[in-house]
Design a protein around this motif. Structure first.
Motif, PDB file in Angstrom:
ATOM      1  N   UNK A   1      -3.167 -90.259 -10.394  1.00  0.00           N
ATOM      2  CA  UNK A   1      -2.619 -91.604 -10.194  1.00  0.00           C
ATOM      3  C   UNK A   1      -1.088 -91.594 -10.220  1.00  0.00           C
ATOM      4  N   UNK A   2      -0.537 -90.713 -11.019  1.00  0.00           N
ATOM      5  CA  UNK A   2       0.921 -90.612 -11.158  1.00  0.00           C
ATOM      6  C   UNK A   2       1.610 -90.331  -9.831  1.00  0.00           C
ATOM      7  N   UNK A   3       0.918 -89.605  -8.931  1.00  0.00           N
ATOM      8  CA  UNK A   3       1.520 -89.261  -7.634  1.00  0.00           C
ATOM      9  C   UNK A   3       0.800 -89.955  -6.481  1.00  0.00           C
ATOM     10  N   UNK A   4       0.024 -90.987  -6.802  1.00  0.00           N
ATOM     11  CA  UNK A   4      -0.654 -91.741  -5.753  1.00  0.00           C
ATOM     12  C   UNK A   4      -1.820 -91.009  -5.128  1.00  0.00           C
ATOM     13  N   UNK A   5      -2.436 -90.115  -5.891  1.00  0.00           N
ATOM     14  CA  UNK A   5      -3.578 -89.347  -5.388  1.00  0.00           C
ATOM     15  C   UNK A   5      -4.853 -89.783  -6.111  1.00  0.00           C
ATOM     16  N   UNK A   6      -5.980 -89.258  -5.665  1.00  0.00           N
ATOM     17  CA  UNK A   6      -7.275 -89.501  -6.283  1.00  0.00           C
ATOM     18  C   UNK A   6      -7.870 -88.154  -6.667  1.00  0.00           C
ATOM     19  N   UNK A   7      -8.555 -88.106  -7.800  1.00  0.00           N
ATOM     20  CA  UNK A   7      -9.181 -86.860  -8.240  1.00  0.00           C
ATOM     21  C   UNK A   7     -10.617 -87.122  -8.650  1.00  0.00           C
ATOM     22  N   UNK A   8     -11.452 -86.114  -8.487  1.00  0.00           N
ATOM     23  CA  UNK A   8     -12.856 -86.182  -8.908  1.00  0.00           C
ATOM     24  C   UNK A   8     -13.250 -84.807  -9.420  1.00  0.00           C
ATOM     25  N   UNK A   9     -14.238 -84.744 -10.323  1.00  0.00           N
ATOM     26  CA  UNK A   9     -14.677 -83.432 -10.807  1.00  0.00           C
ATOM     27  C   UNK A   9     -15.010 -82.491  -9.659  1.00  0.00           C
ATOM     28  N   UNK A  10     -14.828 -81.203  -9.910  1.00  0.00           N
ATOM     29  CA  UNK A  10     -15.031 -80.151  -8.905  1.00  0.00           C
ATOM     30  C   UNK A  10     -16.431 -80.209  -8.272  1.00  0.00           C
ATOM     31  N   UNK A  11     -16.566 -79.622  -7.090  1.00  0.00           N
ATOM     32  CA  UNK A  11     -17.848 -79.613  -6.383  1.00  0.00           C
ATOM     33  C   UNK A  11     -18.987 -79.045  -7.232  1.00  0.00           C
ATOM     34  N   UNK A  12     -18.703 -78.034  -8.036  1.00  0.00           N
ATOM     35  CA  UNK A  12     -19.735 -77.463  -8.897  1.00  0.00           C
ATOM     36  C   UNK A  12     -20.226 -78.495  -9.908  1.00  0.00           C
ATOM     37  N   UNK A  13     -19.300 -79.282 -10.449  1.00  0.00           N
ATOM     38  CA  UNK A  13     -19.691 -80.332 -11.397  1.00  0.00           C
ATOM     39  C   UNK A  13     -20.584 -81.360 -10.722  1.00  0.00           C
ATOM     40  N   UNK A  14     -20.278 -81.692  -9.470  1.00  0.00           N
ATOM     41  CA  UNK A  14     -21.110 -82.638  -8.721  1.00  0.00           C
ATOM     42  C   UNK A  14     -22.498 -82.059  -8.488  1.00  0.00           C
ATOM     43  N   UNK A  15     -22.555 -80.783  -8.116  1.00  0.00           N
ATOM     44  CA  UNK A  15     -23.844 -80.132  -7.892  1.00  0.00           C
ATOM     45  C   UNK A  15     -24.662 -80.081  -9.177  1.00  0.00           C
ATOM     46  N   UNK A  16     -23.990 -79.829 -10.279  1.00  0.00           N
ATOM     47  CA  UNK A  16     -24.665 -79.809 -11.576  1.00  0.00           C
ATOM     48  C   UNK A  16     -25.197 -81.192 -11.932  1.00  0.00           C
ATOM     49  N   UNK A  17     -24.385 -82.223 -11.687  1.00  0.00           N
ATOM     50  CA  UNK A  17     -24.781 -83.588 -12.020  1.00  0.00           C
ATOM     51  C   UNK A  17     -26.002 -84.034 -11.225  1.00  0.00           C
ATOM     52  N   UNK A  18     -26.160 -83.515 -10.012  1.00  0.00           N
ATOM     53  CA  UNK A  18     -27.277 -83.918  -9.165  1.00  0.00           C
ATOM     54  C   UNK A  18     -28.439 -82.919  -9.193  1.00  0.00           C
ATOM     55  N   UNK A  19     -28.363 -81.971 -10.109  1.00  0.00           N
ATOM     56  CA  UNK A  19     -29.500 -81.083 -10.331  1.00  0.00           C
ATOM     57  C   UNK A  19     -29.639 -79.911  -9.393  1.00  0.00           C
ATOM     58  N   UNK A  20     -28.594 -79.588  -8.645  1.00  0.00           N
ATOM     59  CA  UNK A  20     -28.674 -78.445  -7.728  1.00  0.00           C
ATOM     60  C   UNK A  20     -28.446 -77.123  -8.438  1.00  0.00           C
ATOM     61  N   UNK A  21     -27.789 -77.154  -9.586  1.00  0.00           N
ATOM     62  CA  UNK A  21     -27.497 -75.934 -10.336  1.00  0.00           C
ATOM     63  C   UNK A  21     -27.346 -76.278 -11.806  1.00  0.00           C
ATOM     64  N   UNK A  22     -27.571 -75.295 -12.638  1.00  0.00           N
ATOM     65  CA  UNK A  22     -27.334 -75.470 -14.075  1.00  0.00           C
ATOM     66  C   UNK A  22     -26.000 -74.841 -14.477  1.00  0.00           C
ATOM     67  N   UNK A  23     -25.311 -74.235 -13.513  1.00  0.00           N
ATOM     68  CA  UNK A  23     -24.033 -73.581 -13.797  1.00  0.00           C
ATOM     69  C   UNK A  23     -22.969 -74.624 -14.128  1.00  0.00           C
ATOM     70  N   UNK A  24     -22.058 -74.252 -15.008  1.00  0.00           N
ATOM     71  CA  UNK A  24     -20.935 -75.128 -15.367  1.00  0.00           C
ATOM     72  C   UNK A  24     -19.654 -74.299 -15.341  1.00  0.00           C
ATOM     73  N   UNK A  25     -18.551 -74.975 -15.110  1.00  0.00           N
ATOM     74  CA  UNK A  25     -17.258 -74.294 -15.101  1.00  0.00           C
ATOM     75  C   UNK A  25     -16.816 -73.971 -16.522  1.00  0.00           C
TER      76      UNK A  25
END
Length: 200
Positions: free
Chosen positions: A75-99
């Motif tokens: 937000x400080x530089x006018x950008x948007x951020x979201x957890x990494x793709x692996x975190x998204x895959x983990x959240x939706x049950x595609x993998x049990x791996x975590x960073x």
């Protein structure tokens, strides 16, 4: 501090830009510096401040949450951020791996941040994904991106995501179909078809 307290302890990490409507930037910086010296606010990183939660277990301030640090840094530089793709895959049950360390996709290039000895890594999302990072559809598209990059069967991924994605995420996917990368259109439509079939 009235603005900070409105979010509660640990409710948000602030940047000077969050207060520029109250006065000149130099005055804001000076006020924040005084509040840090008075131990009313905590400086959690360069240009990042919070009103920390208290931890009975630690007997003092609780660490800042990595997700909050990432949101404020972007937000400080006018950008948007979201957890990494692996975190998204983990959240939706595609993998049990975590960073092993917090990592985020950002809509523009950001330098990594060190907060409380913890290194927070940012990777640019690319032009196609950037507009979706601030929508509920991001988690689905990111999970699909992880599946594609990992050699995971996209039809299988679509079937699993249809079962695990939230209603908000699938609704946002419908609203943002035109903005998806071409490779994601087929799997996204499969998710929506599967979702309808599951609801029938």
């Amino acid at each position: 501090m009235r603005r900070v307290r409105g979010h509660g302890r640990g409710g948000m990490i602030f940047t000077p830009a969050d207060f520029v409507d109250l006065g000149a930037r130099a005055a804001v910086d000076q006020a924040l510096s005084r509040l840090v010296k008075a131990k009313t606010l905590r400086r959690v990183g360069r240009g990042l401040y919070d009103w920390p939660r208290q931890s009975k277990l630690l007997g003092g301030d609780a660490p800042a949450a990595a997700d909050d640090v990432a949101a404020a840094a972007a937000r400080r530089v006018g950008a948007t951020a979201a957890p990494d793709n692996l975190a998204a895959a983990n959240a939706l049950g595609l993998t049990t791996a975590v960073l092993s360390r917090p990592a985020y996709m950002a809509s523009r290039k950001l330098g990594d941040r060190t907060v409380g000895g913890l290194r927070v890594k940012f990777r640019p999302s690319g032009a196609k994904l950037a507009p979706l990072l601030n929508t509920d559809a991001a988690v689905i598209v990111q999970a699909l991106a992880w599946a594609r990059d990992s050699g995971f069967d996209l039809d299988e991924a679509a079937a699993k995501i249809a079962r695990t994605a939230s209603d908000a995420a699938t609704s946002a996917l419908v609203a943002n179909l035109r903005r998806l990368p071409v490779w994601a259109l087929g799997p996204a439509r499969a998710i929506l078809r599967n979702r309808v079939a599951l609801a029938a």
